[in-house]
Design a protein around this motif. Structure first.
Motif, PDB file in Angstrom:
ATOM      1  N   GLU A  71       0.431  -1.450  -0.260  1.00  0.00           N
ATOM      2  CA  GLU A  71      -0.192  -0.085   0.145  1.00  0.00           C
ATOM      3  C   GLU A  71       0.900   1.101  -0.035  1.00  0.00           C
ATOM      4  O   GLU A  71       2.080   1.173   0.001  1.00  0.00           O
ATOM      5  N   ASN A  72       0.550   2.187  -0.248  1.00  0.00           N
ATOM      6  CA  ASN A  72       1.378   3.602   0.207  1.00  0.00           C
ATOM      7  C   ASN A  72       0.716   4.149   0.939  1.00  0.00           C
ATOM      8  O   ASN A  72      -0.106   4.688   1.330  1.00  0.00           O
ATOM      9  N   SER A  73       1.419   4.722   1.581  1.00  0.00           N
ATOM     10  CA  SER A  73       1.678   4.974   3.288  1.00  0.00           C
ATOM     11  C   SER A  73       0.636   6.572   2.894  1.00  0.00           C
ATOM     12  O   SER A  73       0.856   6.878   2.089  1.00  0.00           O
ATOM     13  N   LYS A  74      -0.075   6.467   3.934  1.00  0.00           N
ATOM     14  CA  LYS A  74      -1.405   7.857   3.485  1.00  0.00           C
ATOM     15  C   LYS A  74      -0.306   8.290   4.652  1.00  0.00           C
ATOM     16  O   LYS A  74      -0.838   9.736   4.609  1.00  0.00           O
ATOM     17  N   CYS A  75       0.474   8.426   5.665  1.00  0.00           N
ATOM     18  CA  CYS A  75       1.270   9.510   6.190  1.00  0.00           C
ATOM     19  C   CYS A  75       2.320   9.189   7.487  1.00  0.00           C
ATOM     20  O   CYS A  75       2.997   7.269   5.985  1.00  0.00           O
ATOM     21  N   LYS A  76       3.264   9.506   7.190  1.00  0.00           N
ATOM     22  CA  LYS A  76       4.691   9.229   7.917  1.00  0.00           C
ATOM     23  C   LYS A  76       4.429   7.934   8.278  1.00  0.00           C
ATOM     24  O   LYS A  76       4.094   8.159   9.611  1.00  0.00           O
ATOM     25  N   SER A  77       5.346   6.419   8.285  1.00  0.00           N
ATOM     26  CA  SER A  77       5.363   5.439   9.297  1.00  0.00           C
ATOM     27  C   SER A  77       6.844   4.948   9.535  1.00  0.00           C
ATOM     28  O   SER A  77       7.483   5.714   8.951  1.00  0.00           O
ATOM     29  N   LYS A  78       7.006   4.077   9.882  1.00  0.00           N
ATOM     30  CA  LYS A  78       8.526   4.024  10.518  1.00  0.00           C
ATOM     31  C   LYS A  78       8.508   2.439  10.321  1.00  0.00           C
ATOM     32  O   LYS A  78       8.045   1.381   9.967  1.00  0.00           O
ATOM     33  N   CYS A  79       9.486   1.933   9.357  1.00  0.00           N
ATOM     34  CA  CYS A  79       9.914   0.699   9.767  1.00  0.00           C
ATOM     35  C   CYS A  79      10.802  -0.292  10.506  1.00  0.00           C
ATOM     36  O   CYS A  79      11.309  -0.360  11.472  1.00  0.00           O
ATOM     37  N   ARG A  80       9.293  -1.690  10.299  1.00  0.00           N
ATOM     38  CA  ARG A  80      10.034  -2.367  11.631  1.00  0.00           C
ATOM     39  C   ARG A  80      10.998  -2.576  11.969  1.00  0.00           C
ATOM     40  O   ARG A  80      11.716  -2.290  13.238  1.00  0.00           O
ATOM     41  N   LEU A  81      11.706  -3.275  10.995  1.00  0.00           N
ATOM     42  CA  LEU A  81      13.354  -3.441  10.902  1.00  0.00           C
ATOM     43  C   LEU A  81      14.452  -2.916  10.790  1.00  0.00           C
ATOM     44  O   LEU A  81      15.214  -2.395  11.848  1.00  0.00           O
ATOM     45  N   LYS A  83      14.064   0.508  10.692  1.00  0.00           N
ATOM     46  CA  LYS A  83      13.673   1.670  12.063  1.00  0.00           C
ATOM     47  C   LYS A  83      13.616   3.247  10.857  1.00  0.00           C
ATOM     48  O   LYS A  83      13.658   4.363  11.514  1.00  0.00           O
ATOM     49  N   HIS A  84      13.786   3.159   9.657  1.00  0.00           N
ATOM     50  CA  HIS A  84      13.979   4.536   9.054  1.00  0.00           C
ATOM     51  C   HIS A  84      12.717   4.368   8.420  1.00  0.00           C
ATOM     52  O   HIS A  84      12.125   3.375   8.588  1.00  0.00           O
ATOM     53  N   GLU A  85      12.345   6.099   8.386  1.00  0.00           N
ATOM     54  CA  GLU A  85      10.799   6.754   8.061  1.00  0.00           C
ATOM     55  C   GLU A  85      10.446   6.416   6.864  1.00  0.00           C
ATOM     56  O   GLU A  85      11.353   5.980   5.934  1.00  0.00           O
ATOM     57  N   ILE A  86       9.861   5.590   6.750  1.00  0.00           N
ATOM     58  CA  ILE A  86       8.641   5.479   5.262  1.00  0.00           C
ATOM     59  C   ILE A  86       7.780   6.833   5.395  1.00  0.00           C
ATOM     60  O   ILE A  86       6.786   7.170   5.894  1.00  0.00           O
ATOM     61  N   GLY A  87       8.139   7.540   4.173  1.00  0.00           N
ATOM     62  CA  GLY A  87       8.007   8.905   3.391  1.00  0.00           C
ATOM     63  C   GLY A  87       6.147   8.688   3.415  1.00  0.00           C
ATOM     64  O   GLY A  87       5.970   7.906   2.867  1.00  0.00           O
ATOM     65  N   LYS A  88       5.304   9.544   3.391  1.00  0.00           N
ATOM     66  CA  LYS A  88       3.635   9.868   2.761  1.00  0.00           C
ATOM     67  C   LYS A  88       4.455   9.332   1.870  1.00  0.00           C
ATOM     68  O   LYS A  88       4.845   9.992   0.531  1.00  0.00           O
ATOM     69  N   HIS A  89       3.051   8.501   0.954  1.00  0.00           N
ATOM     70  CA  HIS A  89       2.467   8.100  -0.378  1.00  0.00           C
ATOM     71  C   HIS A  89       3.887   7.080  -1.184  1.00  0.00           C
ATOM     72  O   HIS A  89       3.253   7.149  -2.570  1.00  0.00           O
ATOM     73  N   GLU A  90       5.022   7.190  -0.198  1.00  0.00           N
ATOM     74  CA  GLU A  90       5.518   5.816  -0.295  1.00  0.00           C
ATOM     75  C   GLU A  90       5.142   4.802  -0.479  1.00  0.00           C
ATOM     76  O   GLU A  90       4.388   3.986   0.447  1.00  0.00           O
ATOM     77  N   LEU A  91       5.411   3.926  -0.984  1.00  0.00           N
ATOM     78  CA  LEU A  91       5.277   2.123  -1.310  1.00  0.00           C
ATOM     79  C   LEU A  91       5.624   1.309   0.245  1.00  0.00           C
ATOM     80  O   LEU A  91       7.413   1.530   0.296  1.00  0.00           O
ATOM     81  N   ARG A  92       5.176   0.852   0.604  1.00  0.00           N
ATOM     82  CA  ARG A  92       5.266   0.213   1.953  1.00  0.00           C
ATOM     83  C   ARG A  92       4.847  -1.220   2.090  1.00  0.00           C
ATOM     84  O   ARG A  92       3.474  -1.432   1.271  1.00  0.00           O
ATOM     85  N   LEU A  93       5.277  -1.953   2.664  1.00  0.00           N
ATOM     86  CA  LEU A  93       4.663  -3.382   2.659  1.00  0.00           C
ATOM     87  C   LEU A  93       4.422  -3.130   4.245  1.00  0.00           C
ATOM     88  O   LEU A  93       4.837  -3.827   5.196  1.00  0.00           O
ATOM     89  N   THR A  94       2.546  -3.801   4.345  1.00  0.00           N
ATOM     90  CA  THR A  94       2.289  -3.711   6.075  1.00  0.00           C
ATOM     91  C   THR A  94       1.533  -4.976   6.042  1.00  0.00           C
ATOM     92  O   THR A  94       1.218  -5.811   5.183  1.00  0.00           O
ATOM     93  N   MET A  95       2.001  -5.800   7.005  1.00  0.00           N
ATOM     94  CA  MET A  95       1.684  -7.844   7.487  1.00  0.00           C
ATOM     95  C   MET A  95       0.853  -6.580   8.991  1.00  0.00           C
ATOM     96  O   MET A  95       0.773  -6.061   9.563  1.00  0.00           O
ATOM     97  N   ALA A  96      -0.396  -7.514   8.647  1.00  0.00           N
ATOM     98  CA  ALA A  96      -2.139  -6.788   9.680  1.00  0.00           C
ATOM     99  C   ALA A  96      -2.649  -8.360   9.673  1.00  0.00           C
ATOM    100  O   ALA A  96      -3.216  -9.033   8.920  1.00  0.00           O
ATOM    101  N   LEU A  97      -3.106  -7.855  11.033  1.00  0.00           N
ATOM    102  CA  LEU A  97      -4.820  -8.647  10.661  1.00  0.00           C
ATOM    103  C   LEU A  97      -5.464  -8.219  10.917  1.00  0.00           C
ATOM    104  O   LEU A  97      -5.789  -6.917  10.885  1.00  0.00           O
TER     105      LEU A  97
END
Length: 225
Positions: A71-81, A83-97
């Protein structure tokens, strides 16, 4: 004795998503609700229950089908491994229940390149040909699909930036003042106009008026005894 800092790191590592061998057959898959057999591989996903940290368990194949997505990040987030910032609208991998209401919960975010080892472990544990790098990237636009597949498979991405998607620009809503004026004008146009009072053309005189044509004694009338 371990320092408080190292203890904190150790506790943090226990919150990572991991693959492990099931020690019993008492756990159930959070996706298919079937029992996870003893000595089989399961995915442990960090969660919370009654304000207590717990791990929930999922079959590897169920996890890849329902819990891993781009998904494309809707806001700034942080990589779990990393710890670097994932920019807003940047493609990220999400794992969730998924909750009972169908909403994502217990979300964990990754820079796709940093998740490559975990994803390859998941694919190996799931086995078969149903789950592949291409299947994980199938929902992405064509220009992002090649980047995501290379990121997960461990290809060197030096010089290649993560795809981003700019948000759609919504048209500006009309100003409230202008809208109120338009409503007022429309209301006035629909309101029926009041009829003007018609001026009377008749002239009325009161009794006793010297110019009145009412019953009065005529001075030339004959007197009768």
């Amino acid at each position: 004795m371990a320092s408080s800092g190292s203890a904190e790191v150790e506790r943090d590592l226990t919150r990572d998503i991991r693959l492990e061998v099931s020690s019993s057959n008492r756990s159930s898959c959070q996706v298919c609700k079937e029992k996870i057999e003893k000595d089989s591989i399961r995915v442990a996903h960090p969660s919370r229950s009654s304000n207590v940290s717990i791990m929930k368990y999922v079959h590897p194949s169920c996890y890849l089908s329902s819990c891993v997505h781009f998904e494309n990040s809707k806001c700034k987030s942080k990589c779990r491994l990393s710890k670097h910032e994932i920019g807003k609208h940047e493609l990220r991998l999400t794992m969730a229940l998924t909750s009972c209401e169908g909403k994502l919960k217990d979300q964990v975010f990754f820079h796709p390149p940093h998740a490559s080892t975990l994803v390859r472990q998941l694919l190996d544990a799931a086995g078969g040909t149903e789950h592949t790098f291409d299947q994980l990237c199938v929902s992405l636009p064509q220009d992002a699909k090649a980047w995501a597949r290379d990121a997960l498979s461990g290809v060197d991405l030096t010089g290649r930036r993560a795809p981003t998607v700019e948000p759609e620009v919504k048209p500006r809503a009309p100003k409230k003042k202008r809208a109120a004026e338009d409503d007022e004008a429309e209301s006035a146009a629909k309101k029926p106009r009041a009829k003007k009072a018609k001026a009377s053309s008749e002239y009325f005189v009161e009794d006793g008026d010297p110019f009145c044509d009412g019953d009065q004694n005529d001075g030339d009338a004959e007197l009768v005894d």
